[in-house]
Design an enzyme around this catalytic site. Sequence first.
Site, PDB file in Angstrom:
ATOM      1  N   HIS A  32      46.012  82.311  -6.745  1.00 29.23           N
ATOM      2  CA  HIS A  32      45.863  83.512  -5.916  1.00 29.23           C
ATOM      3  C   HIS A  32      45.215  83.119  -4.580  1.00 29.23           C
ATOM      4  O   HIS A  32      44.119  82.566  -4.545  1.00 29.23           O
ATOM      5  CB  HIS A  32      44.995  84.524  -6.669  1.00 29.23           C
ATOM      6  CG  HIS A  32      44.865  85.846  -5.993  1.00 29.23           C
ATOM      7  ND1 HIS A  32      45.824  86.840  -6.093  1.00 29.23           N
ATOM      8  CD2 HIS A  32      43.889  86.356  -5.208  1.00 29.23           C
ATOM      9  CE1 HIS A  32      45.432  87.902  -5.411  1.00 29.23           C
ATOM     10  NE2 HIS A  32      44.268  87.637  -4.855  1.00 29.23           N
ATOM     11  N   ASP A  34      43.856  84.352  -1.038  1.00 29.70           N
ATOM     12  CA  ASP A  34      43.349  85.540  -0.332  1.00 29.70           C
ATOM     13  C   ASP A  34      43.338  85.311   1.170  1.00 29.70           C
ATOM     14  O   ASP A  34      42.555  84.506   1.681  1.00 29.70           O
ATOM     15  CB  ASP A  34      41.931  85.860  -0.817  1.00 29.70           C
ATOM     16  CG  ASP A  34      41.935  86.500  -2.193  1.00 29.70           C
ATOM     17  OD1 ASP A  34      42.653  87.498  -2.370  1.00 29.70           O
ATOM     18  OD2 ASP A  34      41.233  85.996  -3.086  1.00 29.70           O
ATOM     19  N   MET A  36      42.585  86.819   4.783  1.00 25.87           N
ATOM     20  CA  MET A  36      41.798  87.890   5.420  1.00 25.87           C
ATOM     21  C   MET A  36      41.708  87.640   6.921  1.00 25.87           C
ATOM     22  O   MET A  36      41.513  86.491   7.348  1.00 25.87           O
ATOM     23  CB  MET A  36      40.387  87.915   4.834  1.00 25.87           C
ATOM     24  CG  MET A  36      40.353  88.015   3.320  1.00 25.87           C
ATOM     25  SD  MET A  36      38.671  88.234   2.730  1.00 25.87           S
ATOM     26  CE  MET A  36      38.940  88.133   0.950  1.00 25.87           C
ATOM     27  N   HIS A  65      47.908  87.134  -1.297  1.00 30.31           N
ATOM     28  CA  HIS A  65      47.400  88.501  -1.130  1.00 30.31           C
ATOM     29  C   HIS A  65      46.999  88.681   0.331  1.00 30.31           C
ATOM     30  O   HIS A  65      45.989  88.139   0.776  1.00 30.31           O
ATOM     31  CB  HIS A  65      46.192  88.662  -2.093  1.00 30.31           C
ATOM     32  CG  HIS A  65      45.467  89.950  -1.976  1.00 30.31           C
ATOM     33  ND1 HIS A  65      44.240  90.174  -2.584  1.00 30.31           N
ATOM     34  CD2 HIS A  65      45.765  91.114  -1.343  1.00 30.31           C
ATOM     35  CE1 HIS A  65      43.832  91.391  -2.327  1.00 30.31           C
ATOM     36  NE2 HIS A  65      44.726  91.987  -1.565  1.00 30.31           N
TER      37      HIS A  65
HETATM   38  C1  DX5 Z   1      38.640  90.173  -2.845  1.00 31.56           C
HETATM   39  C2  DX5 Z   1      39.753  89.233  -3.187  1.00 31.56           C
HETATM   40  C3  DX5 Z   1      39.688  88.721  -4.554  1.00 31.56           C
HETATM   41  C4  DX5 Z   1      38.436  87.920  -4.840  1.00 31.56           C
HETATM   42  C5  DX5 Z   1      38.089  88.156  -6.269  1.00 31.56           C
HETATM   43  O1  DX5 Z   1      38.872  90.733  -1.613  1.00 31.56           O
HETATM   44  O2  DX5 Z   1      41.007  89.869  -3.026  1.00 31.56           O
HETATM   45  O3  DX5 Z   1      40.856  87.992  -4.913  1.00 31.56           O
HETATM   46  O4  DX5 Z   1      38.574  86.546  -4.638  1.00 31.56           O
HETATM   47  O5  DX5 Z   1      36.876  87.538  -6.526  1.00 31.56           O
HETATM   48  P1  DX5 Z   1      36.069  87.845  -7.867  1.00 31.56           P
HETATM   49  O6  DX5 Z   1      36.943  87.480  -9.012  1.00 31.56           O
HETATM   50  O7  DX5 Z   1      34.867  86.968  -7.737  1.00 31.56           O
HETATM   51  O8  DX5 Z   1      35.740  89.316  -7.856  1.00 31.56           O
HETATM   52 ZN    ZN Z   2      42.857  88.882  -3.870  1.00 34.56          ZN
END
Ligand code: DX5
Ligand code: ZN
Length: 218
Positions: A32, A34, A36, A65
């Site tokens: 996954h 992320d 941002m 994501h």
């Molecule tokens: C948050 C991200 C998640 C994050 C989850 O904005 O989209 O994917 O990495 O992290 P945990 O599992 O630590 O909540």
């Molecule tokens: Zn995420």
Amino acid sequence: MTKIAPSILSANFANLGSEIQEVEQAGADYIHVDVMDGHFVPNITIGPLVTEAIRPVTELPLDVHLMINDPDRYIPAFAQAGANIITVHQEVSKHLHRTIQLIKDNGVKAGVVINPATPAEFLLPILSDVDMVLVMTVNPGFGGQSFIHGMLEKIKLLAQWRNEKNLSFEIEVDGGVNSSTAKLCTDAGADVLVAGSAIFNKQDRKLAIKEIRDAIKG
Ligand code: DX5
Ligand code: ZN
């Protein structure tokens, strides 16, 4: 079987390649990623360049994501970088159907994500077009936050609609997933569990993934 998608947000970015290989060997199903932009969410992480750099180090699908304001602008770059699944937030997609088509036209599986404050009902018109629905169980932006239990209702609704409409999209859950909350998600109907801190903050990643798998068995 439930899939586990370690979120590299909590990995050691100086050793990203070996961190990814470690969770692959430990039995992860997706990686996954992320993304941002400092606008849609307060944090800034990685983009297509890093996605491209990690592509050759793993056989696992890259589950990207996008937490960015203008996903249409960057979808082709992430597709070229080797993303296998791209999820976009309903909240920033002015023409969600068009954005989903754009992802598919780039040869990538398409998913849609909703924030905790967004009702699942907003997704009803698009459900038959997506390969994945991602339910945020924290407000996006950071790893290590607490699971918001009220989101379980949304997972149940999505699983119910999928069944009623004879659809086959995956239901993914992201945020605060660990060995205490994982079973709540799978009982509600989740197929894919994202876990960042619950995996990467532990020394033994194999044990961390096993703890989550054991928790959802019982
Ligand atoms: C948050 C991200 C998640 C994050 C989850 O904005 O989209 O994917 O990495 O992290 P945990 O599992 O630590 O909540
Ligand atoms: Zn995420």
